[in-house]
Scaffold this motif. Structure first.
Motif, mmCIF file in Angstrom:
data_model
loop_
_atom_site.group_PDB
_atom_site.id
_atom_site.type_symbol
_atom_site.label_atom_id
_atom_site.label_comp_id
_atom_site.label_asym_id
_atom_site.label_seq_id
_atom_site.Cartn_x
_atom_site.Cartn_y
_atom_site.Cartn_z
ATOM 1 N N PHE A 377 0.897 -1.299 0.044
ATOM 2 C CA PHE A 377 0.007 0.211 -0.001
ATOM 3 C C PHE A 377 0.869 1.347 0.084
ATOM 4 O O PHE A 377 0.317 2.166 -0.628
ATOM 5 C CB PHE A 377 -1.093 0.007 1.260
ATOM 6 C CG PHE A 377 -2.224 -0.803 0.940
ATOM 7 C CD1 PHE A 377 -3.212 -0.393 0.026
ATOM 8 C CD2 PHE A 377 -2.640 -1.968 1.619
ATOM 9 C CE1 PHE A 377 -4.268 -0.967 -0.237
ATOM 10 C CE2 PHE A 377 -3.741 -2.672 1.432
ATOM 11 C CZ PHE A 377 -4.575 -1.879 0.344
ATOM 12 N N SER A 378 1.977 1.090 0.600
ATOM 13 C CA SER A 378 2.918 2.282 0.546
ATOM 14 C C SER A 378 3.368 2.613 -0.675
ATOM 15 O O SER A 378 3.377 3.740 -1.290
ATOM 16 C CB SER A 378 4.240 2.048 1.316
ATOM 17 O OG SER A 378 3.674 1.834 2.786
ATOM 18 N N ALA A 379 3.774 1.523 -1.537
ATOM 19 C CA ALA A 379 4.163 1.568 -3.073
ATOM 20 C C ALA A 379 2.853 2.251 -3.772
ATOM 21 O O ALA A 379 3.041 3.211 -4.626
ATOM 22 C CB ALA A 379 4.351 0.474 -3.545
ATOM 23 N N LEU A 380 1.590 1.929 -3.586
ATOM 24 C CA LEU A 380 0.402 2.322 -4.063
ATOM 25 C C LEU A 380 0.224 3.983 -3.948
ATOM 26 O O LEU A 380 -0.280 4.700 -4.676
ATOM 27 C CB LEU A 380 -0.745 1.693 -3.847
ATOM 28 C CG LEU A 380 -0.958 0.322 -4.611
ATOM 29 C CD1 LEU A 380 -2.409 -0.343 -4.181
ATOM 30 C CD2 LEU A 380 -1.327 0.868 -6.135
ATOM 31 N N PHE A 381 0.261 4.390 -2.771
ATOM 32 C CA PHE A 381 0.378 5.849 -2.186
ATOM 33 C C PHE A 381 1.511 6.617 -3.081
ATOM 34 O O PHE A 381 0.897 7.718 -3.571
ATOM 35 C CB PHE A 381 0.681 5.787 -0.820
ATOM 36 C CG PHE A 381 -0.474 5.598 0.242
ATOM 37 C CD1 PHE A 381 -1.369 4.716 0.089
ATOM 38 C CD2 PHE A 381 -0.553 6.616 1.055
ATOM 39 C CE1 PHE A 381 -2.353 4.668 0.709
ATOM 40 C CE2 PHE A 381 -1.547 6.728 2.192
ATOM 41 C CZ PHE A 381 -2.393 5.643 1.802
ATOM 42 N N LEU A 382 2.519 5.888 -3.339
ATOM 43 C CA LEU A 382 3.428 6.850 -4.186
ATOM 44 C C LEU A 382 2.950 7.109 -5.432
ATOM 45 O O LEU A 382 3.208 8.057 -6.205
ATOM 46 C CB LEU A 382 4.938 6.149 -4.074
ATOM 47 C CG LEU A 382 5.997 6.750 -4.791
ATOM 48 C CD1 LEU A 382 6.072 8.338 -4.331
ATOM 49 C CD2 LEU A 382 7.283 6.111 -4.736
ATOM 50 N N ILE A 383 2.508 6.006 -6.205
ATOM 51 C CA ILE A 383 1.907 5.901 -7.574
ATOM 52 C C ILE A 383 0.874 7.099 -7.702
ATOM 53 O O ILE A 383 0.890 7.918 -8.662
ATOM 54 C CB ILE A 383 1.707 4.502 -7.794
ATOM 55 C CG1 ILE A 383 2.790 3.759 -8.101
ATOM 56 C CG2 ILE A 383 0.810 4.704 -9.302
ATOM 57 C CD1 ILE A 383 2.318 2.295 -8.417
ATOM 58 N N LEU A 384 -0.118 6.997 -6.592
ATOM 59 C CA LEU A 384 -1.257 7.808 -6.618
ATOM 60 C C LEU A 384 -0.946 9.353 -6.770
ATOM 61 O O LEU A 384 -1.454 10.310 -6.859
ATOM 62 C CB LEU A 384 -2.344 7.263 -5.740
ATOM 63 C CG LEU A 384 -3.095 5.938 -6.182
ATOM 64 C CD1 LEU A 384 -3.956 5.555 -5.263
ATOM 65 C CD2 LEU A 384 -3.818 6.439 -7.570
ATOM 66 N N ILE A 385 0.046 9.595 -5.610
ATOM 67 C CA ILE A 385 0.533 10.996 -5.581
ATOM 68 C C ILE A 385 1.139 11.743 -6.446
ATOM 69 O O ILE A 385 0.780 12.843 -6.913
ATOM 70 C CB ILE A 385 1.467 10.844 -4.233
ATOM 71 C CG1 ILE A 385 0.963 10.757 -2.882
ATOM 72 C CG2 ILE A 385 2.207 12.183 -4.135
ATOM 73 C CD1 ILE A 385 2.052 10.243 -1.862
ATOM 74 N N ILE A 386 1.762 10.824 -7.081
ATOM 75 C CA ILE A 386 2.592 11.270 -8.484
ATOM 76 C C ILE A 386 1.376 11.686 -9.580
ATOM 77 O O ILE A 386 1.519 12.345 -10.465
ATOM 78 C CB ILE A 386 3.533 10.441 -9.138
ATOM 79 C CG1 ILE A 386 4.714 10.309 -8.064
ATOM 80 C CG2 ILE A 386 3.955 10.746 -10.610
ATOM 81 C CD1 ILE A 386 5.631 9.183 -8.521
ATOM 82 N N ALA A 387 0.291 10.821 -9.719
ATOM 83 C CA ALA A 387 -0.902 10.880 -10.561
ATOM 84 C C ALA A 387 -1.471 12.116 -10.216
ATOM 85 O O ALA A 387 -1.870 13.180 -11.055
ATOM 86 C CB ALA A 387 -1.660 9.916 -10.439
#
Length: 487
Positions: A377-387
């Motif tokens: 989930f930490s990795a998903l957070f990073l992807i969505l922040i960049i989006a």
């Protein structure tokens, strides 16, 4: 103030949080992570939940919106109070009676396995989008004010912030964030009060004088009586009530902290205390917004919306107040993000993977799975922040409320059907109904000019979404006792 000094202060703040995490996570188990060993102090939970509820978006967007909406946010606040009362006296007794670790387990007990998984899935989607939108706002401010001048790229800033949040939630979960949220809420409120006092002194105004100046400039207007407006008073009151019921009472992150308290009575005291304190704090945010809009023309500040508060602080406040602002801003952010990361991990492990039912896994193996999910989930957070950086909306509070209307609507419909009806559902059709509700809402919203002429849909979109899902569940329902759960 030097970006290097600001960066050093922010880093020191993180180190304090890590120290608290180390102290509270010793000998932690999965039970500590998920529900704090059911031993949390209700007063700490209540105070910490103020920070979780407000978030960094409230800290920036609510004061910034006063220029365009006045004190219209009061309309939503009235609805919030009604929603918290419904949670206190309807939902909490239900959760404690069933002794739930995940509140979505209620949907399985009442409706069936696929209803349970549908509720958990929509929570995961809701929290992923909402928490990352909030995190983006504050990371973007840190980037613009400190790290751009140091040559640090945005993706690295976001990654480091997430890493630090991951470190202090990795072991202790709820047991840790009850304490870290308390610390962060105190810092946020201190920053809010200090900034308000500084603005009053700069303009040489008393509390009464400032309110009179706000009234003269039309900043204190509260109620919109135009039924066609998206901000119509009764729309906002009803929307505020259902937003609170859905985003707090049917949200695993918020309820995970509540049900970590030992008794129902203490948990209810927590919610009532939260209601009183939160109302006072939101009124203070509106007052600060009024002060900012009085001060900005005097200081030649042209920024508006989410950019106003940072522009005033960084351009016109002394260095010590700037430091306080940054600590308060970070403190407003973290209670929502650390809780979301913990709750998403809990929901996925309990509701999707079913770890608590896996008799083939040892406690050590279950803990290993939980850590993997936490990292994922930490990795998903990073992807969505960049989006969200790519989207770059000028007002993130509007984005978050719109996302909530689409993603929390199915949860509202599922819980409403379970609580208001005694009928069973054909469980295998529930995921389709839960998906159809938001899709129909998108279609209606896209065609609203043709369908409703002058009427415009606002925050009542959440109510419409929940009603569509509720109606769909009645269509696939049957009288109780006819085997609907397995149909």
């Amino acid at each position: 103030m030097s970006p290097t000094i600001l960066f050093a202060v922010v880093l020191a703040y993180f180190l304090i949080l890590l120290g608290v995490a180390w102290r509270t996570s010793r000998h932690a188990t999965n039970d500590s992570f998920f529900i704090g060993n059911k031993d949390s102090n209700w007063m700490l939970v209540a105070f910490g939940m103020v920070g979780t509820t407000l978030t960094g978006v409230t800290f920036i967007s609510v004061p910034g919106a006063v220029g365009s909406n006045g004190f219209g946010y009061v309309q939503l606040m009235i609805g919030y109070v009604l929603g918290y009362l419904a949670i206190t006296f309807i939902l909490l007794p239900l959760y404690y009676r069933l002794q739930l670790t995940s509140i979505y387990r209620y949907l399985e007990l009442r409706l069936g396995r696929r209803s349970y998984q549908s509720g958990a899935a929509f929570f995961i989607l809701s929290r992923l989008l909402g928490a990352t939108a909030r995190l983006y706002l504050v990371v973007n401010i840190l980037q613009a004010t400190i790290l751009d001048s140091l040559g640090v790229p945005f993706w690295l800033t976001a990654g480091v912030v997430l890493l630090l949040i991951l470190l202090y939630t990795y072991e202790g979960g709820v047991k840790t964030i009850v304490w870290t949220d308390t610390l962060q809420t105190a810092c946020m409120l201190a920053g809010l009060v200090i900034c308000s006092i500084f603005l009053l002194r700069e303009m040489d105004l008393s509390l009464v004088d400032s309110l009179e100046h706000m009234r003269a400039q039309g900043l204190t207007r509260m109620f919109n009586v135009d039924p066609d407006s998206p901000a119509y008073v009764w729309k906002h009151i009803l929307a505020g009530m259902f937003i609170t019921i859905a985003m707090t009472g049917m949200d695993q992150e918020m309820m995970q902290k509540n049900i970590s308290v030992r008794t129902l009575r203490d948990s209810q005291k927590n919610m009532l205390s939260l209601t009183v304190v939160l109302t006072g704090v939101l009124l203070l945010f509106l007052f600060l917004g009024g002060l900012l809009h009085l001060y900005a023309p005097l200081a030649g500040v042209t920024a508006t919306g989410d950019k106003l508060f940072p522009a005033v602080v960084l351009g016109h406040f002394p260095a010590v107040v700037q430091l306080i602002f940054f600590i308060a801003l970070i403190s407003a952010l973290f209670p929502s993000v650390d809780g979301a990361l913990t709750a998403l991990t809990s929901t996925f492990c309990i509701d999707i993977l079913g770890l608590q039912r896996r008799t083939d896994l040892t406690p050590v193996a279950q803990m290993r799975w939980r850590r993997r999910v936490h990292l994922g989930f930490s990795a998903l957070f990073l992807i969505l922040i960049i989006a969200f950086k790519w989207i770059d909306s000028p007002s993130m509070i509007g984005v978050i409320l719109k996302l909530a209307s689409y993603t929390y609507g199915p949860l509202l419909g599922l819980f409403a059907f379970g609580l208001l009806s005694r009928r069973d559902v054909r469980d295998r059709w529930v995921p389709l109904v839960a998906i159809a509700g938001p899709l129909l809402c998108a279609l209606i919203e896209g065609e609203q000019a043709r369908l409703f002429e002058h009427y415009r849909i606002g925050l009542e979109l959440l109510i419409l979404n929940g009603a569509l899902v509720l109606g769909g569940l009645f269509l696939i329902s049957m009288p109780s006792g006819r085997g609907g759960k397995s149909a």
